[in-house]
Write an enzyme that holds these catalytic residues in place. Structure first.
Site, PDB file in Angstrom:
ATOM      1  N   SER A  27      -9.854  -0.941   6.982  1.00 19.48           N
ATOM      2  CA  SER A  27      -9.274  -0.777   5.642  1.00 19.48           C
ATOM      3  C   SER A  27      -8.550  -1.987   5.078  1.00 19.48           C
ATOM      4  CB  SER A  27      -8.312   0.398   5.629  1.00 19.48           C
ATOM      5  OG  SER A  27      -9.037   1.572   5.474  1.00 19.48           O
ATOM      6  N   SER A  62      -9.718   1.469   2.847  1.00 18.67           N
ATOM      7  CA  SER A  62      -8.886   2.258   1.972  1.00 18.67           C
ATOM      8  C   SER A  62      -7.811   1.460   1.231  1.00 18.67           C
ATOM      9  CB  SER A  62      -8.202   3.361   2.778  1.00 18.67           C
ATOM     10  OG  SER A  62      -7.318   2.810   3.739  1.00 18.67           O
ATOM     11  N   LYS A 112       0.859  -1.204   0.000  1.00 17.64           N
ATOM     12  CA  LYS A 112       0.000   0.000   0.000  1.00 17.64           C
ATOM     13  C   LYS A 112       0.890   1.247   0.000  1.00 17.64           C
ATOM     14  CE  LYS A 112      -3.869   1.886   2.756  1.00 17.64           C
ATOM     15  NZ  LYS A 112      -4.672   1.719   3.981  1.00 17.64           N
TER      16      LYS A 112
HETATM   17  N1  GLN Z   1     -13.236   3.583   6.244  1.00 13.94           N
HETATM   18  C1  GLN Z   1     -12.646   3.985   7.474  1.00 13.94           C
HETATM   19  C2  GLN Z   1     -12.286   5.457   7.426  1.00 13.94           C
HETATM   20  O1  GLN Z   1     -12.518   6.057   6.433  1.00 13.94           O
HETATM   21  C3  GLN Z   1     -11.466   3.131   7.802  1.00 13.94           C
HETATM   22  C4  GLN Z   1     -10.266   3.524   7.087  1.00 13.94           C
HETATM   23  C5  GLN Z   1      -9.051   2.761   7.493  1.00 13.94           C
HETATM   24  O2  GLN Z   1      -9.137   1.716   8.127  1.00 13.94           O
HETATM   25  N2  GLN Z   1      -7.913   3.317   7.137  1.00 13.94           N
HETATM   26  O3  GLN Z   1     -11.771   6.001   8.358  1.00 13.94           O
END
Ligand code: GLN
Length: 484
Positions: free
Chosen positions: A177, A153, A78
């Site tokens: 994410s 994400s 990532k």
């Molecule tokens: N969807 C969640 C957010 O927008 C989790 C994102 C993540 O785990 N980085 O914060």
């Protein structure tokens, strides 16, 4: 397409050892697959030269008997992990030209184990989102259906596993994410215990929740990758200074007599998609068939986990993102009048709309007069959620839930309604706020042929249970092959 792409991690490792193929041949097959699947936009940066250099080094080590445990294995990372001399953007214009002079602890460990870096994968800007649709680097498509989201994400890493353009991948999980994109893309994703894997060199979003985590095609492969990622790091003050067990050690052991918790507040959530409820029921039956007992448990404060998470995560994000000021690194706006204008212009042009929204929200909840009402209150609720989980794990070995309340939705569907997007995290964020660990395992298909995931939750530091129980879901479900 090369048949090497179909090989599981075990077969790749044994094939490399027996010289059935070389790390260079394997890497070239994966680089070709990255080209072939480029329309999915899984990668922001493909590190072709570095991959071929890594592969050559692996072939030498395989020849002279000094191979590491992941020697020659192609991995995608990532683009939130800093990689020395390789551009690291967090999918943001504000870091579009950032070339870190250092390597994150986790990517260093993976590289020391012999893995071959294929490239840096797409994500929601600064890991904020559930759709992998950053403005700066564009949307990632779900390989099962390109008109659908991968989730986010870490959607680029999940898509890279699903479209065969990486054998292993790294993500980060702050509120889901790793697990949510894993569920949407039909792969395995793990949120380890907080502190198991060092955050050093990982672009910070919400530091008290950020957790590096692995993606793989199978439960065992994800455990093997976590074996390499985990471990103490003096450079991260929250890193756990504890021995790392072999996370594969309980895979295949009997589950007779084990207890599976079903949180009744979640089960009664009427907003859950009916096909997700069916999946959950089938999951319970599957564990009963394997000799487990289903226990209905209560996690009353977890219904506040979502608002609690968005207060804490935005507060920490607003604080962490202060460092992007156009002075030290990254993008700096042009045609500026003075220092203050430079800050305004740089941040105004450099951040996308979701990041700005969270900085505003976070600044608000931390501001004088609102701090106690929001931030402090959320910290208290967090303590109650953690207390609930501790109580529940005195009664059961793991908690079983679906990973997401719906299957993958259409790309763009969440764009106009951020709260609808936040709601997609309703089943994953309690894990981060509750300081426990979890895995998402592919467990079926939706009516429209999209993968669905079941989530298993275990107490902090009990990751080996995730793999033991997750293996049962995997071995009792007949999922179609990944779409490549
Ligand atoms: N969807 C969640 C957010 O927008 C989790 C994102 C993540 O785990 N980085 O914060």
């Amino acid at each position: 397409m090369s048949s090497l792409l179909k090989l599981s991690l075990d077969h790749v490792l044994s094939g490399l050892q027996s010289k059935a193929f070389s790390a260079t041949e394997l890497t070239q097959s994966y680089l070709d697959q990255i080209d072939r699947t480029s329309e999915h936009n899984a990668y922001i940066t493909v590190t072709k030269e570095r991959a071929l250099q890594d592969a050559k080094r692996s072939d030498e080590r395989l020849a002279n008997g000094t191979a590491g445990v992941l020697e020659g294995v192609p991995i995608a990372v990532k683009d939130a992990y800093c990689t020395k001399n390789i551009r690291t953007t967090a999918a943001s214009k504000i870091l579009h030209n950032f070339i870190p002079p250092y390597e994150s602890h986790v990517t260093q460990k993976v590289s020391d184990a012999g893995a071959v870096l294929l490239g840096k994968t797409n994500l929601d800007e600064f890991c904020m989102g559930s759709t992998t649709t950053p403005i700066h680097t564009g949307a990632t498509q779900n390989p099962w259906n390109p008109s659908c989201t991968t989730g986010g994400s870490s959607g680029g890493s999940a898509a890279a596993i699903a479209n065969g353009s990486a054998l292993l991948a790294l993500g980060t999980d702050t509120g889901g994410s790793v697990r949510q994109p894993a569920a949407f893309c039909g792969v395995v994703g793990v949120k380890p215990s907080y502190g198991r894997c060092s955050r050093w060199g990982v672009v910070a979003y919400a530091s008290s929740l950020d957790t590096p985590g692995p993606f793989a095609r199978s439960v065992k492969d994800s455990a093997l990758l976590l074996n390499v990622m985990a471990g103490y790091d003096a450079k991260d003050a929250t890193s756990l200074n504890l021995p790392v067990p072999d996370f594969t050690r309980h895979i295949g052991q009997s589950l007779v007599g084990k207890k599976i918790g079903i949180p009744k507040e979640w089960y009664e959530n009427s907003q859950m998609d009916p096909e997700i409820m069916d999946l959950w029921k089938k999951g319970q039956e599957l564990f009963e068939k394997n000799g487990c007992e289903i226990v209905h448990v209560s996690l009353p404060y977890s219904s506040y986990a979502l608002p609690c998470y968005y207060i804490l995560a935005c507060a920490e994000a607003a604080s962490n993102l202060q460092r992007y000021d156009g002075v030290k690194y990254g993008f700096r706006a042009e045609n500026i009048e003075n220092l203050e204008d430079m800050y305004f212009q740089t941040r105004g042009q450099g951040f996308g709309p979701e990041v700005k929204r969270r900085i505003l929200l976070g600044t608000y909840v931390l501001s004088h007069g609102y701090y106690d009402a929001y931030y402090n209150k959320a910290q208290k609720v967090r303590a109650m959620i953690q207390h609930d989980f501790r109580q529940v794990f005195q009664q059961v070995d793991v908690v079983l839930t679906p990973t997401t309340p719906t299957p993958a939705f259409a790309l763009g569907a969440a764009a106009s309604d951020p709260v609808a997007m936040y709601w997609n995290d309703v089943l994953t964020v309690p894990v981060n706020v509750g300081n426990v660990c979890a895995i998402s395992v592919p467990a079926g298909l939706s009516n429209t042929g999209l993968p669905l995931g079941l989530q298993l939750i275990a107490p902090s530091l009990a990751e080996d249970r995730l793999f033991q129980f997750g293996h049962i879901i995997e071995s009792s479900t007949s999922m179609p092959d990944l779409p490549f």
